[in-house]
Design an enzyme around this catalytic site. Sequence first.
Site, PDB file in Angstrom:
ATOM      1  N   GLN A 126       0.826  -1.211   0.000  1.00  0.00           N
ATOM      2  CA  GLN A 126       0.000   0.000   0.000  1.00  0.00           C
ATOM      3  C   GLN A 126       0.865   1.269   0.000  1.00  0.00           C
ATOM      4  O   GLN A 126       1.555   1.534   0.992  1.00  0.00           O
ATOM      5  CB  GLN A 126      -0.882   0.001   1.269  1.00  0.00           C
ATOM      6  CG  GLN A 126      -1.743   1.237   1.440  1.00  0.00           C
ATOM      7  CD  GLN A 126      -2.479   1.260   2.775  1.00  0.00           C
ATOM      8  OE1 GLN A 126      -1.988   0.697   3.769  1.00  0.00           O
ATOM      9  NE2 GLN A 126      -3.626   1.901   2.824  1.00  0.00           N
ATOM     10  N   GLY A 127       0.810   2.040  -1.074  1.00  0.00           N
ATOM     11  CA  GLY A 127       1.596   3.274  -1.163  1.00  0.00           C
ATOM     12  C   GLY A 127       0.743   4.499  -0.923  1.00  0.00           C
ATOM     13  O   GLY A 127       0.424   5.224  -1.874  1.00  0.00           O
ATOM     14  N   TYR A 128       0.366   4.705   0.323  1.00  0.00           N
ATOM     15  CA  TYR A 128      -0.397   5.909   0.691  1.00  0.00           C
ATOM     16  C   TYR A 128       0.531   6.946   1.344  1.00  0.00           C
ATOM     17  O   TYR A 128       0.743   8.030   0.826  1.00  0.00           O
ATOM     18  CB  TYR A 128      -1.509   5.552   1.691  1.00  0.00           C
ATOM     19  CG  TYR A 128      -2.832   5.082   1.102  1.00  0.00           C
ATOM     20  CD1 TYR A 128      -2.909   4.486  -0.144  1.00  0.00           C
ATOM     21  CD2 TYR A 128      -4.016   5.219   1.833  1.00  0.00           C
ATOM     22  CE1 TYR A 128      -4.130   4.056  -0.653  1.00  0.00           C
ATOM     23  CE2 TYR A 128      -5.234   4.796   1.333  1.00  0.00           C
ATOM     24  CZ  TYR A 128      -5.292   4.216   0.090  1.00  0.00           C
ATOM     25  OH  TYR A 128      -6.510   3.786  -0.395  1.00  0.00           O
ATOM     26  N   SER A 129       1.111   6.567   2.523  1.00  0.00           N
ATOM     27  CA  SER A 129       1.843   7.547   3.349  1.00  0.00           C
ATOM     28  C   SER A 129       3.121   8.041   2.681  1.00  0.00           C
ATOM     29  O   SER A 129       3.786   7.304   1.964  1.00  0.00           O
ATOM     30  CB  SER A 129       2.221   6.926   4.691  1.00  0.00           C
ATOM     31  OG  SER A 129       1.100   6.374   5.304  1.00  0.00           O
ATOM     32  N   SER A 161       4.585  -1.226   4.173  1.00  0.00           N
ATOM     33  CA  SER A 161       4.750  -2.569   4.731  1.00  0.00           C
ATOM     34  C   SER A 161       4.930  -3.587   3.614  1.00  0.00           C
ATOM     35  O   SER A 161       4.151  -3.616   2.654  1.00  0.00           O
ATOM     36  CB  SER A 161       3.511  -2.966   5.541  1.00  0.00           C
ATOM     37  OG  SER A 161       3.231  -2.006   6.515  1.00  0.00           O
ATOM     38  N   GLU A 244     -10.295  -1.559   5.275  1.00  0.00           N
ATOM     39  CA  GLU A 244      -9.147  -1.842   6.139  1.00  0.00           C
ATOM     40  C   GLU A 244      -9.629  -2.040   7.581  1.00  0.00           C
ATOM     41  O   GLU A 244      -8.956  -2.644   8.394  1.00  0.00           O
ATOM     42  CB  GLU A 244      -8.168  -0.665   6.043  1.00  0.00           C
ATOM     43  CG  GLU A 244      -6.803  -0.935   6.619  1.00  0.00           C
ATOM     44  CD  GLU A 244      -5.872   0.282   6.521  1.00  0.00           C
ATOM     45  OE1 GLU A 244      -6.182   1.240   5.802  1.00  0.00           O
ATOM     46  OE2 GLU A 244      -4.823   0.246   7.190  1.00  0.00           O
ATOM     47  N   SER A 384      -4.226   7.025  13.256  1.00  0.00           N
ATOM     48  CA  SER A 384      -3.741   6.980  14.651  1.00  0.00           C
ATOM     49  C   SER A 384      -4.904   7.143  15.633  1.00  0.00           C
ATOM     50  O   SER A 384      -5.967   7.661  15.295  1.00  0.00           O
ATOM     51  CB  SER A 384      -2.708   8.081  14.884  1.00  0.00           C
ATOM     52  OG  SER A 384      -3.358   9.327  15.003  1.00  0.00           O
ATOM     53  N   ASN A 385      -4.672   6.689  16.881  1.00  0.00           N
ATOM     54  CA  ASN A 385      -5.746   6.775  17.879  1.00  0.00           C
ATOM     55  C   ASN A 385      -6.123   8.226  18.193  1.00  0.00           C
ATOM     56  O   ASN A 385      -7.274   8.506  18.516  1.00  0.00           O
ATOM     57  CB  ASN A 385      -5.332   6.016  19.153  1.00  0.00           C
ATOM     58  CG  ASN A 385      -5.452   4.510  18.946  1.00  0.00           C
ATOM     59  OD1 ASN A 385      -5.589   4.044  17.810  1.00  0.00           O
ATOM     60  ND2 ASN A 385      -5.407   3.751  20.014  1.00  0.00           N
ATOM     61  N   GLU A 386      -5.145   9.151  18.071  1.00  0.00           N
ATOM     62  CA  GLU A 386      -5.488  10.570  18.295  1.00  0.00           C
ATOM     63  C   GLU A 386      -6.482  11.030  17.216  1.00  0.00           C
ATOM     64  O   GLU A 386      -7.456  11.722  17.504  1.00  0.00           O
ATOM     65  CB  GLU A 386      -4.229  11.452  18.239  1.00  0.00           C
ATOM     66  CG  GLU A 386      -3.279  11.287  19.419  1.00  0.00           C
ATOM     67  CD  GLU A 386      -2.407  10.035  19.316  1.00  0.00           C
ATOM     68  OE1 GLU A 386      -2.289   9.472  18.205  1.00  0.00           O
ATOM     69  OE2 GLU A 386      -1.869   9.601  20.345  1.00  0.00           O
TER      70      GLU A 386
HETATM   71  C1  LIG Z   1       3.971  -0.381  11.396  1.00  0.00           C
HETATM   72  C2  LIG Z   1       3.393   0.583  10.400  1.00  0.00           C
HETATM   73  C3  LIG Z   1       2.976   0.106   9.163  1.00  0.00           C
HETATM   74  C4  LIG Z   1       2.498   0.992   8.210  1.00  0.00           C
HETATM   75  N1  LIG Z   1       2.173   0.520   6.968  1.00  0.00           N
HETATM   76  C5  LIG Z   1       1.818   1.389   5.998  1.00  0.00           C
HETATM   77  C6  LIG Z   1       1.610   0.941   4.658  1.00  0.00           C
HETATM   78  O1  LIG Z   1       1.750  -0.250   4.363  1.00  0.00           O
HETATM   79  N2  LIG Z   1       1.279   1.854   3.725  1.00  0.00           N
HETATM   80  C7  LIG Z   1       1.117   3.175   4.016  1.00  0.00           C
HETATM   81  O2  LIG Z   1       0.769   3.941   3.124  1.00  0.00           O
HETATM   82  N3  LIG Z   1       1.306   3.638   5.275  1.00  0.00           N
HETATM   83  C8  LIG Z   1       1.670   2.775   6.268  1.00  0.00           C
HETATM   84  N4  LIG Z   1       1.910   3.232   7.538  1.00  0.00           N
HETATM   85  C9  LIG Z   1       1.845   4.666   7.796  1.00  0.00           C
HETATM   86  C10 LIG Z   1       0.698   5.093   8.680  1.00  0.00           C
HETATM   87  O3  LIG Z   1      -0.500   5.101   7.971  1.00  0.00           O
HETATM   88  C11 LIG Z   1       1.057   6.473   9.243  1.00  0.00           C
HETATM   89  O4  LIG Z   1       2.161   6.285  10.108  1.00  0.00           O
HETATM   90  C12 LIG Z   1      -0.071   7.110   9.994  1.00  0.00           C
HETATM   91  O5  LIG Z   1      -1.092   7.501   9.118  1.00  0.00           O
HETATM   92  C13 LIG Z   1       0.399   8.348  10.792  1.00  0.00           C
HETATM   93  O6  LIG Z   1       1.078   9.217   9.967  1.00  0.00           O
HETATM   94  P1  LIG Z   1       2.532   9.777  10.322  1.00  0.00           P
HETATM   95  O7  LIG Z   1       3.395   8.610  10.680  1.00  0.00           O
HETATM   96  O8  LIG Z   1       2.976  10.656   9.198  1.00  0.00           O
HETATM   97  O9  LIG Z   1       2.361  10.623  11.649  1.00  0.00           O
HETATM   98  P2  LIG Z   1       1.791  12.118  11.744  1.00  0.00           P
HETATM   99  O10 LIG Z   1       0.553  12.249  10.918  1.00  0.00           O
HETATM  100  O11 LIG Z   1       2.900  13.074  11.504  1.00  0.00           O
HETATM  101  O12 LIG Z   1       1.382  12.173  13.274  1.00  0.00           O
HETATM  102  C14 LIG Z   1       2.370  12.282  14.314  1.00  0.00           C
HETATM  103  C15 LIG Z   1       1.611  12.303  15.637  1.00  0.00           C
HETATM  104  O13 LIG Z   1       0.749  13.454  15.692  1.00  0.00           O
HETATM  105  C16 LIG Z   1      -0.599  13.067  15.907  1.00  0.00           C
HETATM  106  N5  LIG Z   1      -1.489  13.909  15.120  1.00  0.00           N
HETATM  107  C17 LIG Z   1      -1.376  14.189  13.795  1.00  0.00           C
HETATM  108  N6  LIG Z   1      -2.384  14.992  13.400  1.00  0.00           N
HETATM  109  C18 LIG Z   1      -3.164  15.202  14.497  1.00  0.00           C
HETATM  110  C19 LIG Z   1      -4.368  15.924  14.731  1.00  0.00           C
HETATM  111  N7  LIG Z   1      -4.986  16.589  13.746  1.00  0.00           N
HETATM  112  N8  LIG Z   1      -4.880  15.920  15.995  1.00  0.00           N
HETATM  113  C20 LIG Z   1      -4.276  15.228  16.993  1.00  0.00           C
HETATM  114  N9  LIG Z   1      -3.123  14.519  16.832  1.00  0.00           N
HETATM  115  C21 LIG Z   1      -2.578  14.512  15.608  1.00  0.00           C
HETATM  116  C22 LIG Z   1      -0.680  11.619  15.451  1.00  0.00           C
HETATM  117  O14 LIG Z   1      -1.699  10.917  16.102  1.00  0.00           O
HETATM  118  C23 LIG Z   1       0.704  11.098  15.841  1.00  0.00           C
HETATM  119  O15 LIG Z   1       0.713  10.730  17.201  1.00  0.00           O
HETATM  120  C24 LIG Z   1       2.378   2.368   8.520  1.00  0.00           C
HETATM  121  C25 LIG Z   1       2.771   2.828   9.779  1.00  0.00           C
HETATM  122  C26 LIG Z   1       3.281   1.963  10.708  1.00  0.00           C
HETATM  123  C27 LIG Z   1       3.727   2.520  12.037  1.00  0.00           C
END
Ligand SMILES: Cc1cc2nc3c(=O)[nH]c(=O)nc-3n(C[C@H](O)[C@H](O)[C@H](O)COP(=O)(O)OP(=O)(O)OC[C@H]3O[C@@H](n4cnc5c(N)ncnc54)[C@H](O)[C@@H]3O)c2cc1C
Length: 399
Positions: A126-129, A161, A244, A384-386
């Site tokens: 999955q190429g989202y992030s 992943s 998902e 994320s849970n937040e």
């Molecule tokens: C083990 C693992 C597997 C993954 N696999 C994939 C994958 O296969 N494909 C893919 O595309 N992505 C994948 N991801 C990425 C995942 O979807 C992102 O990590 C996730 O969406 C959070 O984005 P970020 O890491 O950029 O954190 P950020 O968005 O930068 O957030 C950082 C922190 O700030 C908090 N935060 C951000 N915005 C807000 C808000 N508006 N209000 C309150 N709190 C906030 C978040 O909760 C977090 O604690 C994976 C991540 C992990 C850890």
Amino acid sequence: MQLALRPEDEAFRREVRQFLKESLPRDIAEARAVGVSVSKPLLKRWHKTLYEKGWVAPGWPKAAGGTGWSVTQQHIFQEECAQANAPSLMPFGLSMVGPVIYTFGNDAQKAQHIPGILSGDVWWCQGYSEPGSGSDLASLKTKAVRDGDTYVVNGQKIWTSYAHEADWIFCLVRTDDQSKPQEGISFLLIDMKTPGITVRPLVSIDELHHLNEVFFEDVRVPVANRIGEENKGWTYAKFLLAHERTGIAGVPQSKKAAEELRRIAETERAGDGKRLADDPTFQATLADIEVKLAALEITNLRILAETEKGTSVGVEASVLKILGTEVQQALQTLAVEAIGYYTLASHRDRLEGRGNAPLVGPDHGETIFASYGFGRAASIYGGSNEIQRNVLAKAVLGL
Ligand SMILES: Cc1cc2nc3c(=O)[nH]c(=O)nc-3n(C[C@H](O)[C@H](O)[C@H](O)COP(=O)(O)OP(=O)(O)OC[C@H]3O[C@@H](n4cnc5c(N)ncnc54)[C@H](O)[C@@H]3O)c2cc1C
């Protein structure tokens, strides 16, 4: 709500249990998994067995090649698989891009991709992030510029992943940077063998390689690989995220983990040398988690009963995600406390199938740190849970 199962569902449970007893190979049931996967060859073998039985896609409609099972049957199947220690299959084809392709793809795309997803011969990622675009996914920058019948893709994905094991990647790319962010995104299917793609590993805290960075440098992708309309990718992306969330609470897996913890406590010792199972602090902590798990199970069943009537899961998924991951992480933390300093031993080589040095500590200690470490990610990925709390604050509390 009716919690007791109907006789036909009980019969279905017996059928699933019997099938697992006869068909789940011992080496697969005993392979210790971290995250979603045991090793690729084992997982492929289990995938194939389910495919041959016709049970590989429990959430898909019959017309698309799935089982057409009711929500209750899917739940029973998940419970029995967890009980039997059957590994979860890779979700990227079956639970994510597959439903997008059979819902929004054209006939040629369905014919090209659905058979490989069902048989398990083609693996997806999955190429989202992207760096800087995780929670705020709509800000993504990987660019696809039209050049005749192809798009030229440049940019970077992150946390991808199992990209190192995948044959194809489904990607969100920016095809218009003049409109609102959500309105300039397209959904592309890209063959990982296309020139210009580089995959670099990211080793996570469990010392294992699940995650990657994926770089695109002048990658030429046929326009025919775009799902649906140009710039409408956000719609398909959101549809995929809803899929998902199937089984997001992870109740069967947590029930199994709690059971395993009770078993571990029979042999591990507390600080005073007595069995951990007789230690009041351990007992109280585990009981507290099990009470939360029981409440979560009832909530999950209540939501399932609603979806059985045809209502789609909405903000309830956020409740399940938050509580489900909290319970999983509490169980993993307690397992670390149960084996104490044996947590410090590294089992990386064994878990990656290299080396057969004797295990340091008890057999059940092999994956405890890895699961604890990787398990921290459960409250981050899939929204994320937040972010889930923000969803609830808006939708339920009206804030
Ligand atoms: C083990 C693992 C597997 C993954 N696999 C994939 C994958 O296969 N494909 C893919 O595309 N992505 C994948 N991801 C990425 C995942 O979807 C992102 O990590 C996730 O969406 C959070 O984005 P970020 O890491 O950029 O954190 P950020 O968005 O930068 O957030 C950082 C922190 O700030 C908090 N935060 C951000 N915005 C807000 C808000 N508006 N209000 C309150 N709190 C906030 C978040 O909760 C977090 O604690 C994976 C991540 C992990 C850890």
